[in-house]
Design a protein around this motif. Structure first.
Motif, PDB file in Angstrom:
ATOM      1  N   ASN A  39      -5.669  -4.544   1.911  1.00 49.24           N
ATOM      2  CA  ASN A  39      -6.209  -3.344   1.273  1.00 49.24           C
ATOM      3  C   ASN A  39      -5.503  -3.153  -0.067  1.00 49.24           C
ATOM      4  O   ASN A  39      -4.306  -2.872  -0.112  1.00 49.24           O
ATOM      5  CB  ASN A  39      -5.992  -2.111   2.155  1.00 49.24           C
ATOM      6  N   PRO A  40      -6.221  -3.294  -1.183  1.00 50.01           N
ATOM      7  CA  PRO A  40      -5.566  -3.197  -2.501  1.00 50.01           C
ATOM      8  C   PRO A  40      -4.997  -1.819  -2.801  1.00 50.01           C
ATOM      9  O   PRO A  40      -4.150  -1.679  -3.684  1.00 50.01           O
ATOM     10  CB  PRO A  40      -6.682  -3.564  -3.481  1.00 50.01           C
ATOM     11  N   LYS A 285      -2.432   7.918   8.867  1.00 52.51           N
ATOM     12  CA  LYS A 285      -2.907   7.180   7.694  1.00 52.51           C
ATOM     13  C   LYS A 285      -4.121   6.348   8.101  1.00 52.51           C
ATOM     14  O   LYS A 285      -4.074   5.636   9.104  1.00 52.51           O
ATOM     15  CB  LYS A 285      -1.814   6.276   7.132  1.00 52.51           C
ATOM     16  N   ILE A 286      -5.190   6.430   7.311  1.00 55.05           N
ATOM     17  CA  ILE A 286      -6.410   5.680   7.606  1.00 55.05           C
ATOM     18  C   ILE A 286      -6.769   4.847   6.376  1.00 55.05           C
ATOM     19  O   ILE A 286      -6.866   5.376   5.266  1.00 55.05           O
ATOM     20  CB  ILE A 286      -7.573   6.616   7.966  1.00 55.05           C
ATOM     21  N   GLY A 287      -6.952   3.561   6.586  1.00 58.08           N
ATOM     22  CA  GLY A 287      -7.330   2.657   5.506  1.00 58.08           C
ATOM     23  C   GLY A 287      -8.669   2.003   5.788  1.00 58.08           C
ATOM     24  O   GLY A 287      -8.991   1.658   6.932  1.00 58.08           O
ATOM     25  N   LEU A 288      -9.453   1.834   4.746  1.00 59.60           N
ATOM     26  CA  LEU A 288     -10.747   1.158   4.846  1.00 59.60           C
ATOM     27  C   LEU A 288     -10.902   0.266   3.629  1.00 59.60           C
ATOM     28  O   LEU A 288     -10.718   0.724   2.492  1.00 59.60           O
ATOM     29  CB  LEU A 288     -11.885   2.173   4.922  1.00 59.60           C
ATOM     30  N   SER A 289     -11.233  -1.001   3.855  1.00 60.93           N
ATOM     31  CA  SER A 289     -11.357  -1.922   2.728  1.00 60.93           C
ATOM     32  C   SER A 289     -12.384  -3.002   3.037  1.00 60.93           C
ATOM     33  O   SER A 289     -12.692  -3.282   4.199  1.00 60.93           O
ATOM     34  CB  SER A 289     -10.006  -2.573   2.407  1.00 60.93           C
ATOM     35  N   ILE A 290     -12.879  -3.577   1.966  1.00 60.66           N
ATOM     36  CA  ILE A 290     -13.742  -4.752   2.062  1.00 60.66           C
ATOM     37  C   ILE A 290     -13.122  -5.812   1.164  1.00 60.66           C
ATOM     38  O   ILE A 290     -12.777  -5.545   0.014  1.00 60.66           O
ATOM     39  CB  ILE A 290     -15.198  -4.426   1.657  1.00 60.66           C
ATOM     40  N   LEU A 353     -14.658  -6.680   6.580  1.00 62.05           N
ATOM     41  CA  LEU A 353     -14.397  -5.237   6.545  1.00 62.05           C
ATOM     42  C   LEU A 353     -13.150  -4.964   7.383  1.00 62.05           C
ATOM     43  O   LEU A 353     -13.018  -5.464   8.497  1.00 62.05           O
ATOM     44  CB  LEU A 353     -15.595  -4.469   7.117  1.00 62.05           C
ATOM     45  N   HIS A 354     -12.253  -4.142   6.834  1.00 59.49           N
ATOM     46  CA  HIS A 354     -10.991  -3.859   7.528  1.00 59.49           C
ATOM     47  C   HIS A 354     -10.837  -2.353   7.714  1.00 59.49           C
ATOM     48  O   HIS A 354     -10.985  -1.583   6.762  1.00 59.49           O
ATOM     49  CB  HIS A 354      -9.807  -4.386   6.714  1.00 59.49           C
ATOM     50  N   PHE A 355     -10.540  -1.967   8.932  1.00 61.90           N
ATOM     51  CA  PHE A 355     -10.243  -0.561   9.243  1.00 61.90           C
ATOM     52  C   PHE A 355      -8.856  -0.497   9.844  1.00 61.90           C
ATOM     53  O   PHE A 355      -8.508  -1.273  10.728  1.00 61.90           O
ATOM     54  CB  PHE A 355     -11.262   0.005  10.227  1.00 61.90           C
ATOM     55  N   ASN A 356      -8.075   0.461   9.353  1.00 54.72           N
ATOM     56  CA  ASN A 356      -6.692   0.559   9.797  1.00 54.72           C
ATOM     57  C   ASN A 356      -6.330   2.024  10.002  1.00 54.72           C
ATOM     58  O   ASN A 356      -6.588   2.855   9.139  1.00 54.72           O
ATOM     59  CB  ASN A 356      -5.770  -0.069   8.738  1.00 54.72           C
ATOM     60  N   ALA A 357      -5.749   2.346  11.149  1.00 52.53           N
ATOM     61  CA  ALA A 357      -5.269   3.704  11.429  1.00 52.53           C
ATOM     62  C   ALA A 357      -3.831   3.619  11.903  1.00 52.53           C
ATOM     63  O   ALA A 357      -3.509   2.860  12.820  1.00 52.53           O
ATOM     64  CB  ALA A 357      -6.133   4.386  12.484  1.00 52.53           C
ATOM     65  N   LYS A 364      10.504   6.603  12.094  1.00 47.05           N
ATOM     66  CA  LYS A 364      10.731   5.172  12.274  1.00 47.05           C
ATOM     67  C   LYS A 364       9.863   4.534  13.348  1.00 47.05           C
ATOM     68  O   LYS A 364       9.840   3.304  13.463  1.00 47.05           O
ATOM     69  CB  LYS A 364      12.209   4.917  12.599  1.00 47.05           C
ATOM     70  N   LEU A 365       9.152   5.326  14.125  1.00 47.63           N
ATOM     71  CA  LEU A 365       8.326   4.773  15.200  1.00 47.63           C
ATOM     72  C   LEU A 365       6.853   5.037  14.893  1.00 47.63           C
ATOM     73  O   LEU A 365       6.453   6.183  14.648  1.00 47.63           O
ATOM     74  CB  LEU A 365       8.699   5.379  16.543  1.00 47.63           C
ATOM     75  N   TYR A 366       6.034   3.964  14.943  1.00 49.64           N
ATOM     76  CA  TYR A 366       4.636   4.049  14.568  1.00 49.64           C
ATOM     77  C   TYR A 366       3.783   3.258  15.562  1.00 49.64           C
ATOM     78  O   TYR A 366       4.273   2.375  16.278  1.00 49.64           O
ATOM     79  CB  TYR A 366       4.403   3.460  13.171  1.00 49.64           C
ATOM     80  N   ALA A 367       2.493   3.592  15.555  1.00 51.83           N
ATOM     81  CA  ALA A 367       1.502   2.803  16.289  1.00 51.83           C
ATOM     82  C   ALA A 367       0.322   2.577  15.360  1.00 51.83           C
ATOM     83  O   ALA A 367      -0.172   3.516  14.731  1.00 51.83           O
ATOM     84  CB  ALA A 367       1.055   3.505  17.559  1.00 51.83           C
ATOM     85  N   ASN A 368      -0.125   1.326  15.269  1.00 48.21           N
ATOM     86  CA  ASN A 368      -1.165   0.955  14.323  1.00 48.21           C
ATOM     87  C   ASN A 368      -2.358   0.346  15.044  1.00 48.21           C
ATOM     88  O   ASN A 368      -2.198  -0.519  15.912  1.00 48.21           O
ATOM     89  CB  ASN A 368      -0.621  -0.042  13.301  1.00 48.21           C
ATOM     90  N   LEU A 369      -3.541   0.818  14.690  1.00 49.02           N
ATOM     91  CA  LEU A 369      -4.782   0.233  15.191  1.00 49.02           C
ATOM     92  C   LEU A 369      -5.488  -0.418  14.015  1.00 49.02           C
ATOM     93  O   LEU A 369      -5.773   0.245  13.004  1.00 49.02           O
ATOM     94  CB  LEU A 369      -5.675   1.310  15.812  1.00 49.02           C
TER      95      LEU A 369
END
Length: 696
Positions: A39-40, A285-290, A353-357, A364-369
């Motif tokens: 994701n740029p 945080k939500i990311g969306l990219s192509i 297509l990329h989706f990231n949450a 310091k503790l995270y969970a990423n989808l």
């Protein structure tokens, strides 16, 4: 047989691995310039001042035909075809992807925008719809003869290099809502490509065909399309980059929900605010990219399609082995069935297509989808394609160290569990290492590693320790309160009162006047601190107040001897006793009656006396003489005494009714001042009198 193996088995004949690039690492907020590939928008408002990637490589791929036990695979006696677990279907698939991140760097243009430049080399192989059941029969065929009822299939391989530039900017930053966007432009250089597509393909192979003197024979039918760049079929040549260039691009956005945004912002007394860049501020945080929108045109490419009928017959395997390359064999053998031929070809990038949450539990503790979804259809001609993947990655993240455990569902591979870490300059990991080590039927594996030079955003400094960061501190080297922007209070006018308490910090003044000099608001030269009337001009003698004229008689109180009673100027502000008043007083006085031969006032005269009291009260500063007189009856001595006593009795009455004694005198004159003859009763009556006269 090597060319048949290339056409049908070059991927499935060995263990393949599959996943996406840098699985786990790209979820890290400290992945830096590497994150542009997913994701740029990631590079702006990052935790870096600048980030330099020296080199990194990710190798991954997979298949749904072979499964192996990693530990067994390294044994000397391991037979891949016999010992590996197979899952043959009529539609087996495989993929290989090599992704090399070359020198790259990113830096911030200003507080809201960033720039990145990167280089990258990539290679992708996709094999789809291979008949695994036929391959399984081939592996188990002890006679050497086999039939391949392949049906439809496609194989695609492509290698290329990229040089990209990325610009990212903060688009919206209001309270708890934050949005940034980024765009990447890429110059593409093709490195080589080849592909083969088949439709209704069947191949029969006889190891010893008597029609060809005991040599093997190949009987093929169906439609085959074979594309390649110019030098692909040459076994020995000095490699040169083909005449193949193109352009591509990536577009991405990142939204952050920052419910506690106020906790990260500091504001000084002047209203200037600063939000440090060294900390993550989001809860979500939500990311969306192509990515990979574009293509590469190979000018020196060839695409041939052959339609081989089912009645063509077998050909000598020796002819196949003697051919320099596959293209020569096809031309020499099936030239009459060439249905189309073209020069040049365009290869489409693996658009995805990329989706990231990303959810922050703590700092310091995270969970990423994360989801990577290919926008290129499976089996599309002239196109690379990523494998679809969904990953859930819990991670520990800090500035110098991160650790992550990606749990993924990968197309054609199923579930994979991996691990990775970032420690200082090094990043290393695998999206499938746990699955590969723990399972005995692993169909995918990957590994990545790299080195970088991170230069992180620094934490705000507070050199003087006054709780105000240096960027907002007016005196960063001297401790001071927040309300004075971190500067110590001064006493500019040196009046002993600090400026924060001094209402007039540039003029000396006493503490009682809040550090201001006493003023003279009414301009009467009497300073306000001693001026009883600071808003009205007045003389010093009257404490700065104007003289009053309480009785409004035109005579100021200071000169008015009768301050509360109107009077005349000539009489110093007191009322004047006129001749009329004098006559009235004497008229009243002459009617005062006494007991015969005595000084006792008859009660009937009290009303007259009270009228006299009232008149005297109107002239409080006037003095009066009360005179007593008698007739000539009796001795002189007796008459003198009686006149004095009667005058005294009237004065006493007046004093008792409130007339000041200092205003009154009394005297008796006996029979010495008659006003009528004493020879008659009437004259004697007039001579027996009391007079009240003004003392001038």
């Amino acid at each position: 047989m090597k060319k048949i193996t290339f056409l049908f088995l070059f991927v499935i004949s060995s263990m393949c691995v599959e996943a996406q690039s840098y699985v786990g690492f790209l979820t890290d907020n400290y992945s830096g310039v590497n994150s542009v590939i997913s994701n740029p928008a990631n590079i702006t408002d990052s935790r870096f001042k600048t980030d330099i990637n020296l080199a990194g490589a990710s190798v991954f791929g997979g298949n749904d035909y072979y499964g192996v036990n990693i530990f067994d695979a390294f044994k000397d006696n391991y037979d891949f075809d016999l010992d590996a677990k197979k899952s043959p279907t009529t539609d087996n698939n495989a993929a290989v992807n090599i992704d090399v991140m070359g020198p790259a760097f990113m830096f911030n243009l200003n507080n809201k925008s960033s720039l990145a430049v990167f280089t990258r080399a990539r290679s992708m192989v996709n094999v789809n719809e291979i008949n695994g059941e036929t391959i399984d029969d081939l592996d188990n065929d002890t006679t050497g003869d086999f039939s391949v009822n392949e049906g439809d299939f496609n194989m695609f391989a492509h290698a290329w290099a990229e040089a990209g530039i990325t610009y990212a900017r903060v688009l919206f930053n209001e309270g708890e809502h934050f949005l940034k966007g980024g765009l990447t432009a890429k110059f593409l250089q093709g490195g080589g490509t080849a592909y083969a597509y088949g439709k209704d393909v069947q191949i029969n192979y006889l190891e010893n065909d008597p029609n060809f003197g005991g040599n093997g024979s190949i009987d093929a039918q169906g439609q085959v399309t074979y594309g390649r760049f110019a030098e692909f079929d040459n076994d020995n040549y000095d490699y040169e980059l083909p005449d193949a260039i193109g352009f591509g691009g990536d577009l991405g956005f990142v939204y952050e929900w920052r419910p506690n945004h106020a906790d990260y912002t500091t504001t000084n007394a002047d209203g200037e605010s600063f939000t440090p860049k060294d900390k993550n501020k989001y809860k979500l945080k939500i990311g969306l990219s192509i990515t990979d929108v574009g293509s590469i045109k190979y000018k020196e490419g060839f695409v041939d399609t052959y339609a081989i009928p089912d009645n063509f017959g077998a050909v000598n395997e020796q002819d196949f082995d003697d051919a320099e390359d596959i293209n020569q064999f096809l031309e020499d053998t099936y030239a009459s069935f060439l249905t189309s031929s073209s020069n040049g070809m365009t290869i489409t990038l693996p658009t995805a297509l990329h989706f990231n949450a990303d959810w922050s539990f703590t700092s310091k503790l995270y969970a990423n989808l994360n989801t990577d979804f290919s926008l290129v259809a499976k089996g599309k001609e002239n196109a690379s394609r990523i494998s679809n993947i969904v990953s859930l990655t819990p991670r520990f993240e800090s500035k110098w160290f991160s650790f992550y455990v990606p749990l993924s569902m990968v197309e054609n591979n199923g579930f994979q569990a991996g691990a990775g870490l970032r420690a200082g300059l090094l990043y290393i990991g695998s999206g499938s290492v746990i699955t590969a080590l723990a399972g005995d039927n692993s169909k995918g594996a990957d590994v990545y590693a790299g080195l970088k030079i991170p230069i992180y955003q620094s934490s705000p400094k507070d050199k003087d320790g006054d709780g105000i960061i240096d960027k907002l501190d007016g005196c960063p080297n001297e401790s001071g309160p927040m309300e004075n922007n971190g500067c110590p209070w001064l006493d500019r006018d040196v009046d002993g009162i600090m400026d924060n308490l001094d209402a007039c910090p540039d003029k000396k003044g006493p503490k009682e006047n809040n550090g201001c000099p006493w003023g003279d608001k009414d301009g009467d030269t009497v300073l306000d601190n001693v001026d009883a009337c600071p808003d009205e001009a007045g003389p010093i003698e009257n404490s700065g107040c104007p003289w009053k004229d309480s009785d409004k008689d035109g005579v100021l109180d200071k000169d008015d001897k009768c301050v509360d009673v109107p009077g005349t100027v000539a009489n110093n502000g007191c009322p004047e006793v006129t001749e009329e008043i004098q006559k009235t007083l004497n008229a009243y006085a002459k009617t005062i009656l006494f007991d015969s031969g005595k000084s006792t006032i008859k009660l009937v005269s009290n009303g007259i006396l009270n009228e006299i009291v009232t008149i005297l009260g109107k002239y409080p500063n006037a003095k009066f003489a009360i005179e007593g007189h008698t007739d000539s009856v009796g001795s002189d001595a007796l008459n003198q005494k009686l006149s004095e006593e009667r005058a005294s009795a009237v004065m006493t009455y007046l004093i008792e009714k409130g007339v000041a004694s200092s205003r009154l005198t009394s005297a008796g004159f006996g029979e010495s001042k008659p006003i009528a003859t004493n020879t008659t009763k009437a004259g004697q009556a007039q001579n027996r009198r009391v007079e009240i006269n003004l003392v001038k």
